[in-house]
Write an enzyme that holds these catalytic residues in place. Structure first.
Site, PDB file in Angstrom:
ATOM      1  N   PRO A   1       0.812  -1.224   0.000  1.00 30.80           N
ATOM      2  CA  PRO A   1       0.000   0.000   0.000  1.00 30.80           C
ATOM      3  C   PRO A   1       0.840   1.265   0.000  1.00 30.80           C
ATOM      4  CG  PRO A   1      -0.859  -1.584   1.594  1.00 30.80           C
ATOM      5  CD  PRO A   1       0.457  -2.125   1.111  1.00 30.80           C
TER       6      PRO A   1
ATOM      7  N   GLU B   1       7.986 -10.911 -16.891  1.00 32.49           N
ATOM      8  CA  GLU B   1       6.638 -10.364 -16.682  1.00 32.49           C
ATOM      9  C   GLU B   1       6.342  -9.255 -17.687  1.00 32.49           C
ATOM     10  OE1 GLU B   1       3.818  -8.422 -13.155  1.00 32.49           O
ATOM     11  OE2 GLU B   1       5.924  -8.885 -12.738  1.00 32.49           O
TER      12      GLU B   1
END
Length: 383
Positions: free
Chosen positions: A132, A245
């Site tokens: 976060p 990725e």
């Protein structure tokens, strides 16, 4: 789609045909329902494992196939995207970001226990890096792991974790040392470990069919043997993982654009206005030509970087370029596709509406567009 003989051989076509049949048989009949339900059956992992799809690119000794054949993986990834749901592909494919560090750097006994189960679809693997406090700023992650005898005590949280709700094995980035990139390690944390809880499934703009969750660690005791690689060497593992990725996200962007272009071409042939198909109007013909040109350039550049990666070359700068170019191209083509379909393109029943929504995450995930530009700039040398 063009044959691209330079990159794909007959064995890759067999992979492509097999995966396309799987998509037609096992995914397309249910995908609209799964999108609305914001989930897909866990059984699909077992089916994809049994079909050999999850194991493509992994060692045969651990249940995989086509080890080291990157273009077999490319072919499979492209065909999976033909289901039209980036969320399903991301969820089904979360092993491809969670598993490689375990395969490469985990202790043999951990690797040999985890990898075969995941490739068979019996267990699900996820990667947990984002927090976060900062998404792309990996070097500043705050989740702490303190060594305590034969265990690490982990405290902190993660967010935006693909397959976060249903995963069984989590490859988690933690801080074991001093601030900065030099103090980061990777731990394998298993579902059910005391002190580890999974938060709510997050609601998203797109990728509805994937589960995305928050993770919480409250003095979670993880066996020291679950350390992946050397302590405080996790940042290098994460950065190496990012290259694959980013290739996957570039491929996904190109296929998103491909599907949007195909839908636009179909609509241009069948939709009539002012007494003729709209594809006969020069303004639309030229727009479609520009969409096709941009996609062709993006796909060729992405394939070229995949070929370099397959040859063992470093493409840190170029794969960042490929990701940015592919996602920019998909941005333009999905926007154009919605415009071409008009009101229908805005309806949930339209594939291009989903492609438009799903596309938006591609320039954010795996490193934002801005971070890619920073990498490119640094690789270019002093200014």
């Amino acid at each position: 789609m063009p044959a691209f003989q330079e990159y794909f051989d007959p064995s890759h076509q067999l992979v492509r045909d097999s995966v396309r049949r799987f998509v037609e048989r096992e995914i397309l009949p249910g995908i609209d329902q799964w999108e609305e339900a914001e989930s897909f059956p866990r059984e699909l992992y077992l089916k994809a494992g049994a079909a050999g799809i999850l194991g493509i690119g992994y060692p045969e000794a651990l249940g995989g196939s086509h080890e080291g054949d990157l273009f077999a993986k490319v072919a499979a990834s492209e065909e999976l995207m033909r289901c039209g749901s980036g969320g399903l592909v991301a969820g089904l494919g979360s092993l491809d970001i969670g598993l490689p560090p375990i395969l490469k750097w985990a202790r043999p006994e951990v690797r040999d226990r985890v990898v075969p189960q995941v490739l068979a679809g019996e267990k699900i693997s996820a990667l947990a890096v984002t927090e976060p406090s900062g998404g792309s700023d990996v070097a500043n992650l705050q989740t702490r792991a303190m060594r305590d005898g034969d265990f690490y005590r982990v405290s902190g949280s993660k967010t935006f974790i693909t397959s976060g709700v249903r995963a069984d094995f989590y490859t988690v980035a933690v801080r074991t040392g001093a601030p900065g990139f030099a103090g980061i390690s990777l731990l394998l944390i298993e579902k059910g470990t005391p002190g580890f809880t999974v938060g709510r499934q997050l609601k998203k703009m797109g990728w509805w069919a994937s589960d995305t969750a928050e993770l919480f660690f409250d003095d979670c005791r993880v066996p020291a043997g679950n350390l992946i690689g050397a302590e405080n060497m996790g940042f290098a593992c994460i950065m190496g993982n990012f290259q694959s990725e980013r290739l996957a996200l570039a491929l996904m962007a190109n296929m998103t654009a491909q599907l949007a272009l195909e839908e636009s071409l179909k609509w241009a042939r069948q939709r009539e206005a002012f007494g003729k198909p709209i594809g006969k109007f020069q303004v639309l013909k030229h727009r479609l030509a520009e969409m096709a040109t941009a996609l062709e350039v993006s796909r060729e550049f992405t394939y070229r970087q995949a070929a370099k990666m397959a040859a063992g070359q470093s493409v840190i700068k170029e794969i960042s370029m490929a990701k940015n170019f592919a996602t920019d191209t998909a941005d333009r083509i999905t926007t154009d596709a919605v415009q071409i379909l008009g009101g229908l393109g805005y309806m949930r029943e339209s594939l291009v509406e989903r492609l438009y929504r799903d596309n938006r995450i591609l320039s954010i995930g795996g490193g934002t567009r801005e971070v890619m530009n920073e990498i490119i700039s640094k690789q270019m040398g002093p200014s």
